[in-house]
Motif scaffolding. Structure first.
Motif, PDB file in Angstrom:
ATOM      1  N   THR A  37       0.825  -1.202   0.000  1.00 38.23           N
ATOM      2  CA  THR A  37       0.000   0.000   0.000  1.00 38.23           C
ATOM      3  C   THR A  37       0.857   1.250   0.000  1.00 38.23           C
ATOM      4  OG1 THR A  37      -1.985   0.989   0.993  1.00 38.23           O
ATOM      5  CG2 THR A  37      -0.246   0.292   2.504  1.00 38.23           C
ATOM      6  N   VAL A  38       0.226   2.372  -0.305  1.00 37.46           N
ATOM      7  CA  VAL A  38       0.894   3.656  -0.405  1.00 37.46           C
ATOM      8  C   VAL A  38       0.920   4.327   0.969  1.00 37.46           C
ATOM      9  CG1 VAL A  38      -1.228   4.927  -0.971  1.00 37.46           C
ATOM     10  CG2 VAL A  38       0.985   5.755  -1.804  1.00 37.46           C
ATOM     11  N   ASN A  39       1.884   5.220   1.182  1.00 39.53           N
ATOM     12  CA  ASN A  39       2.046   5.827   2.499  1.00 39.53           C
ATOM     13  C   ASN A  39       1.195   7.078   2.683  1.00 39.53           C
ATOM     14  OD1 ASN A  39       3.514   7.442   0.709  1.00 39.53           O
ATOM     15  ND2 ASN A  39       5.219   7.801   2.113  1.00 39.53           N
ATOM     16  N   ASN A  40       0.013   7.102   2.093  1.00 38.01           N
ATOM     17  CA  ASN A  40      -0.923   8.193   2.329  1.00 38.01           C
ATOM     18  C   ASN A  40      -1.591   8.038   3.688  1.00 38.01           C
ATOM     19  OD1 ASN A  40      -0.278   9.124  -0.185  1.00 38.01           O
ATOM     20  ND2 ASN A  40      -2.209   8.605  -1.154  1.00 38.01           N
ATOM     21  N   THR A  41      -2.110   9.157   4.206  1.00 35.95           N
ATOM     22  CA  THR A  41      -2.657   9.166   5.562  1.00 35.95           C
ATOM     23  C   THR A  41      -3.721   8.099   5.771  1.00 35.95           C
ATOM     24  OG1 THR A  41      -2.226  11.537   5.752  1.00 35.95           O
ATOM     25  CG2 THR A  41      -3.814  10.602   7.289  1.00 35.95           C
ATOM     26  N   ASP A  42      -4.650   7.966   4.830  1.00 44.12           N
ATOM     27  CA  ASP A  42      -5.751   7.024   5.021  1.00 44.12           C
ATOM     28  C   ASP A  42      -5.267   5.581   5.046  1.00 44.12           C
ATOM     29  OD1 ASP A  42      -8.683   8.442   4.678  1.00 44.12           O
ATOM     30  OD2 ASP A  42      -7.065   9.563   3.778  1.00 44.12           O
ATOM     31  N   MET A  43      -4.233   5.262   4.256  1.00 46.54           N
ATOM     32  CA  MET A  43      -3.696   3.907   4.258  1.00 46.54           C
ATOM     33  C   MET A  43      -2.892   3.635   5.523  1.00 46.54           C
ATOM     34  SD  MET A  43      -4.547   4.815   1.212  1.00 46.54           S
ATOM     35  CE  MET A  43      -5.120   4.220  -0.366  1.00 46.54           C
ATOM     36  N   VAL A  44      -2.211   4.665   6.031  1.00 40.07           N
ATOM     37  CA  VAL A  44      -1.490   4.512   7.302  1.00 40.07           C
ATOM     38  C   VAL A  44      -2.483   4.262   8.433  1.00 40.07           C
ATOM     39  CG1 VAL A  44      -0.011   5.703   8.969  1.00 40.07           C
ATOM     40  CG2 VAL A  44       0.493   5.858   6.518  1.00 40.07           C
ATOM     41  N   ARG A  45      -3.633   4.929   8.374  1.00 41.92           N
ATOM     42  CA  ARG A  45      -4.685   4.654   9.367  1.00 41.92           C
ATOM     43  C   ARG A  45      -5.193   3.228   9.245  1.00 41.92           C
ATOM     44  NH1 ARG A  45      -7.596  10.157   7.947  1.00 41.92           N
ATOM     45  NH2 ARG A  45      -6.556  11.590   9.381  1.00 41.92           N
ATOM     46  N   MET A  46      -5.351   2.757   8.020  1.00 34.67           N
ATOM     47  CA  MET A  46      -5.793   1.377   7.821  1.00 34.67           C
ATOM     48  C   MET A  46      -4.816   0.405   8.467  1.00 34.67           C
ATOM     49  SD  MET A  46      -6.758  -0.643   4.264  1.00 34.67           S
ATOM     50  CE  MET A  46      -5.215  -0.240   3.456  1.00 34.67           C
ATOM     51  N   GLN A  47      -3.542   0.644   8.296  1.00 37.82           N
ATOM     52  CA  GLN A  47      -2.538  -0.208   8.926  1.00 37.82           C
ATOM     53  C   GLN A  47      -2.651  -0.135  10.451  1.00 37.82           C
ATOM     54  OE1 GLN A  47       1.511   1.017   8.342  1.00 37.82           O
ATOM     55  NE2 GLN A  47       2.368  -0.947   8.983  1.00 37.82           N
ATOM     56  N   ALA A  48      -2.864   1.085  10.978  1.00 36.94           N
ATOM     57  CA  ALA A  48      -2.972   1.251  12.426  1.00 36.94           C
ATOM     58  C   ALA A  48      -4.191   0.529  12.994  1.00 36.94           C
ATOM     59  CB  ALA A  48      -3.031   2.738  12.770  1.00 36.94           C
ATOM     60  N   LEU A  49      -5.246   0.416  12.193  1.00 34.70           N
ATOM     61  CA  LEU A  49      -6.475  -0.249  12.647  1.00 34.70           C
ATOM     62  C   LEU A  49      -6.458  -1.749  12.378  1.00 34.70           C
ATOM     63  CD1 LEU A  49      -9.101   2.407  11.497  1.00 34.70           C
ATOM     64  CD2 LEU A  49      -8.427   1.887  13.847  1.00 34.70           C
ATOM     65  N   SER A  50      -5.408  -2.260  11.749  1.00 34.54           N
ATOM     66  CA  SER A  50      -5.383  -3.679  11.390  1.00 34.54           C
ATOM     67  C   SER A  50      -5.468  -4.629  12.589  1.00 34.54           C
ATOM     68  CB  SER A  50      -4.155  -3.999  10.545  1.00 34.54           C
ATOM     69  OG  SER A  50      -2.950  -3.746  11.262  1.00 34.54           O
ATOM     70  N   PRO A  51      -4.988  -4.241  13.810  1.00 31.49           N
ATOM     71  CA  PRO A  51      -5.203  -5.139  14.951  1.00 31.49           C
ATOM     72  C   PRO A  51      -6.675  -5.437  15.232  1.00 31.49           C
ATOM     73  CG  PRO A  51      -3.487  -3.553  15.479  1.00 31.49           C
ATOM     74  CD  PRO A  51      -4.083  -3.127  14.165  1.00 31.49           C
ATOM     75  N   GLU A  52      -7.563  -4.503  14.853  1.00 34.62           N
ATOM     76  CA  GLU A  52      -9.001  -4.761  15.018  1.00 34.62           C
ATOM     77  C   GLU A  52      -9.433  -5.931  14.137  1.00 34.62           C
ATOM     78  OE1 GLU A  52     -11.181  -3.294  17.042  1.00 34.62           O
ATOM     79  OE2 GLU A  52      -9.678  -1.955  17.911  1.00 34.62           O
ATOM     80  N   TYR A  53      -8.874  -5.987  12.945  1.00 35.89           N
ATOM     81  CA  TYR A  53      -9.200  -7.105  12.055  1.00 35.89           C
ATOM     82  C   TYR A  53      -8.577  -8.399  12.570  1.00 35.89           C
ATOM     83  CZ  TYR A  53      -9.728  -9.916   7.845  1.00 35.89           C
ATOM     84  OH  TYR A  53     -10.059 -10.919   6.966  1.00 35.89           O
ATOM     85  N   GLU A  54      -7.337  -8.339  12.980  1.00 37.54           N
ATOM     86  CA  GLU A  54      -6.657  -9.547  13.471  1.00 37.54           C
ATOM     87  C   GLU A  54      -7.313 -10.081  14.736  1.00 37.54           C
ATOM     88  OE1 GLU A  54      -2.111  -8.846  11.857  1.00 37.54           O
ATOM     89  OE2 GLU A  54      -2.732  -7.831  13.705  1.00 37.54           O
ATOM     90  N   ARG A  55      -7.862  -9.177  15.548  1.00 39.95           N
ATOM     91  CA  ARG A  55      -8.542  -9.617  16.776  1.00 39.95           C
ATOM     92  C   ARG A  55      -9.774 -10.451  16.464  1.00 39.95           C
ATOM     93  NH1 ARG A  55     -12.727  -7.667  19.522  1.00 39.95           N
ATOM     94  NH2 ARG A  55     -12.840  -5.798  18.226  1.00 39.95           N
TER      95      ARG A  55
END
Length: 455
Positions: A37-55
């Protein structure tokens, strides 16, 4: 008795949800998804929220490869064309999705579940990701280009920004507001070389001057009065009223400059509105106005349409798990999760009608209306004043465009950095693009893609 039945019903529903969670985790047990993914703000947020998916998907681990835009495109293009299989999920745009989908390099996304509500996605956004009635990517966010301006600086200088400015008016405002001694530049624009960086913006400026990439027989139109006028205007504007070193600045660099209070105006992707309006991320929150992207000779093609979307390479060995993830990351519940975590104004924009029916979002996002109106107005099927054989506003829907626009973008970035004369560089670029098109057989073999009649 009724109370007991209600309690039993709640218990049954919880058991059902737990069973689905366990089943989902079991289905994708010990699965690692590699996401480019690209290092745009919205994609960085998606990465930050990925623990919610893994949980909620305990068998899945998400491996993130987050890259600068130009680097990401090079990596993904090489991997996808060679079926390298390095990625299970890729972040691509309105240029790659139809071309790669037509080549069967992407997994089709048919029969999406009812609760995903695919019809809630903007129609013209879906169309950019569809080939032969098959959706090949789902939109993470969509954007038009718009004009950002500092309302406090305009008020102090007794200036009024019109709702649909011309580029000539923008230049006049930049001249009056340019104050480098106090750390404020008249305007910030993309200057970094790249078909998706400086050429995205320049494509719309050329369109505004009445120009086009190719004529109806696919001959390049770079060495024309329209291109010379547009590019000279752009270079002079940034050299006189832009920040130092503009050829180093792309979307992210200019976003940081504007949010840091260093730019009086900025013309770029509407997705930046969520950042500049957020007091936690912007020093100018509450002091920003939003209007349509500038035009000049014409407004046709003066604002782009871009869709950052998530797709699954056909080479992925974990397509089912990848599909589950991308549907989560582009779903209504995900948008609600972002709003809860980062604020309503940070909701990924431009993809769903329901976002713009949400009163809380409209209230929190002062850029929402201009984004919505701009996205509804753009027409990639009729992008230019003169007829053309292609679709796309700041892009041309042919495989050769990536190489062609990268070449031209480097030439113009060089002129911006003081390496060469614009007029000479455009003549050189014309010859290089002409040779590329000739080698690719466009003059002899490629059929003209006729535009649909203007309504």
């Amino acid at each position: 008795m009724n109370h007991r039945r209600k309690w039993q019903g709640k218990l049954a529903r919880r058991a059902c949800c737990l069973a689905l969670l366990v089943a989902s985790g079991a289905a994708f047990a010990d699965t690692t998804l590699t996401i480019g993914t690209v290092n745009n703000t919205d994609m960085v947020r998606m990465q930050a929220l990925s623990p919610e998916y893994e949980r909620t998907h305990p068998g899945v681990h998400l491996n993130w490869v987050v890259l600068e835009e130009n680097t990401l495109r090079q990596r993904l293009t090489t991997d996808i064309a060679t079926h390298g299989g390095q990625f299970d999920v890729v972040t691509i745009g309105a240029y790659e999705a139809p071309l790669w989908g037509a080549q069967k390099w992407l997994a089709p996304l048919d029969n999406l579940p009812a609760d995903y509500d695919v019809n809630d996605l903007f129609k013209n956004v879906r169309e950019q990701l569809t080939v032969d009635n098959h959706l090949y990517a789902v939109p993470f966010y969509a954007e038009a280009s718009i004009t950002y301006y500092r309302t406090d600086l305009f008020a102090h200088a007794n200036l009024t920004m019109p709702p649909e400015p011309t580029w000539d008016q923008i230049r006049g405002f930049a001249q009056k507001l340019h104050d480098p001694a106090h750390g404020v530049y008249g305007i910030c624009l993309r200057g970094k070389a790249g078909w998706g960086e400086n050429m995205a913006l320049l494509g719309t400026i050329v369109n505004s001057w009445g120009g086009r990439w190719f004529d109806e027989q696919w001959h390049p139109q770079i060495d024309t009065p329209e291109w010379h006028g547009a590019v000279n205007f752009y270079v002079d504007l940034l050299k006189n009223y832009g920040p130092p070193g503009p050829s180093d600045n792309g979307f992210n660099e200019n976003l940081a400059l504007f949010a840091g209070g260093r730019c009086a105006m900025w013309v770029d992707a509407s997705v930046g509105g969520g950042t500049v309006s957020n007091p936690k991320e912007s020093q100018v929150a509450g002091k920003v106005g939003f209007v349509r992207s500038p035009h000049e000779v014409t407004d046709k093609g003066s604002s782009w349409l871009w869709v950052w979307s998530l797709a699954i390479p056909a080479s992925s060995r974990q397509a089912d798990a990848a599909r589950n993830f991308i549907l989560w990351a582009t779903s209504k519940p995900y948008l609600q999760l972002v709003a809860k975590k980062y604020g309503e104004e940070s909701t990924p924009p431009g993809t769903r009608e329901s976002t713009y029916a949400n009163a809380a979002y409209i209230k929190a996002a002062p850029f929402a209306k201009v984004t919505y109106d701009s996205l509804k107005a753009v027409d990639p099927a009729h992008p230019t004043l003169k007829p053309v054989p292609y679709k796309g506003i700041q892009i041309v829907s042919i495989p050769e465009f990536q190489a062609v626009a990268t070449l031209v973008g480097r030439q113009i970035a060089g002129a911006l950095a003081g390496r060469g004369n614009v007029d000479e560089l455009l003549r050189t670029a014309q010859g290089a693009v002409d040779r590329t098109m000739k080698r690719a057989g466009y003059y002899e073999h490629k059929p003209v893609i006729q535009q649909e009649p203007t309504q």
